[in-house]
Design a protein around this motif. Structure first.
Motif, PDB file in Angstrom:
ATOM      1  N   SER A  98       0.811  -1.219   0.000  1.00 53.59           N
ATOM      2  CA  SER A  98       0.000   0.000   0.000  1.00 53.59           C
ATOM      3  C   SER A  98       0.844   1.268   0.000  1.00 53.59           C
ATOM      4  N   ASP A 142      -1.588   2.048  -4.947  1.00 52.87           N
ATOM      5  CA  ASP A 142      -2.624   3.000  -4.536  1.00 52.87           C
ATOM      6  C   ASP A 142      -3.966   2.310  -4.325  1.00 52.87           C
ATOM      7  N   ALA A 159      -3.688   1.075  -1.019  1.00 53.60           N
ATOM      8  CA  ALA A 159      -3.685   2.165  -0.038  1.00 53.60           C
ATOM      9  C   ALA A 159      -5.095   2.511   0.436  1.00 53.60           C
ATOM     10  N   SER A 165      -2.497   8.376  -0.408  1.00 53.33           N
ATOM     11  CA  SER A 165      -1.994   7.610  -1.551  1.00 53.33           C
ATOM     12  C   SER A 165      -0.859   8.360  -2.247  1.00 53.33           C
TER      13      SER A 165
END
Length: 285
Positions: free
Chosen positions: A19, A29, A32, A222
């Motif tokens: 992540s 992402d 994330a 992110s």
């Protein structure tokens, strides 16, 4: 049993550390988005595993740090600024246009950023024209557009068709700046990284300050949103709150960015699946 413990731990470790790898691959992402629950599960799993003490607690501390970083966003925001922005993903089939218009007028923002503008909800912009005579829109798809509305006069316009970005150069009482409405694609594998690769050079080349509002379809921790903030030299208006509930998960994916950040508050759904965001931002620091 040992094999099962190691296998689950390996999967959770891949999800947690992955992540943070958005710069290496857009899958990072996508992971994330779920960093918080992954971190909780990973910490609990490792703490109760038979692994050596120092490994268990080192991993637990890393997970707690990641969780703390996210939770802190719920309580921290820059000071409020003088420019008021109303951000809203309308939902293509919104049938509460009158209520939404009333909410926008009651908030009395200087700028309105809208996504999923369609023939079914276009009365929003038509009804608001007397209040916001300076308007621009741009096609995201053949049936949906992004739009940006301003009380103040406009000196320029940018439209990146099929990429969900429209902007206007606003002549405000305090100076000229750009205000953009963005509808980002969903992350990997739906092409958000390729979309940003086209949009960020456009934003980077602008000389005036930038205010960027939209449905980013991405969480603020992110790589993608950090990249946007660096490129536009902006800070997200806070604090953190969810704007979309997807499969029971509360997702903070609608944001407003400005050079000095600002204070944001949540508005009602009003016929959409996204909450609105009202942000008081600092444009000129």
């Amino acid at each position: 049993m040992r094999w099962a413990v190691k296998s689950v731990a390996a999967v959770l470790a891949a999800g947690f550390f992955g992540s943070f790898a958005g710069a290496l691959h857009p899958l990072g992402d996508s992971l994330a988005v779920f960093r918080l629950p992954i971190a909780v599960l990973f910490a609990l799993w490792v703490i109760w595993s038979p692994w050596p003490y120092w490994i268990r607690w080192s991993v637990a501390v890393l997970c707690l740090g990641a969780m703390g970083q996210i939770v802190a966003l719920k309580y921290v925001s820059p000071p409020a600024g003088p420019v008021v922005v109303y951000q809203k993903n309308l939902l293509f089939q919104n049938d509460q246009v009158a209520a939404l218009v009333a909410d926008i007028r009651s908030a009395n923002p200087d700028i309105v950023a809208l996504q999923e503008l369609t023939s079914r909800n276009a009365d929003v912009v038509r009804t608001l024209r007397p209040d916001y005579p300076h308007q621009a829109s741009c096609a995201l798809t053949s049936w949906a557009r992004v739009a940006i509305l301003s009380k103040w006069p406009v000196e320029g316009e940018i439209c990146i068709e099929d990429q969900g970005l429209v902007g206007i150069q606003i002549a405000s009482p305090d100076g000229t700046f750009w205000a953009f409405s963005l509808h980002a694609f969903w992350p990997w594998p739906h092409g958000q990284d390729r979309q940003l690769a086209q949009l960020l050079p456009v934003l980077e080349g602008l000389e005036d300050p930038i205010v960027l509002a939209g449905d980013f379809n991405m969480v603020p921790w992110s790589f993608a949103l950090n990249q946007i903030a660096r490129t536009t030299q902006t800070t997200r208006a806070g604090p953190l709150f969810p704007t979309l509930i997807k499969m029971g998960a509360p997702l903070p994916i609608d944001h407003v960015y400005a050079p000095g950040g600002g204070r944001a508050s949540q508005r009602d759904l009003l016929g959409s699946d996204h909450s609105g965001v009202l942000a008081e931002v600092v444009v000129f620091e």
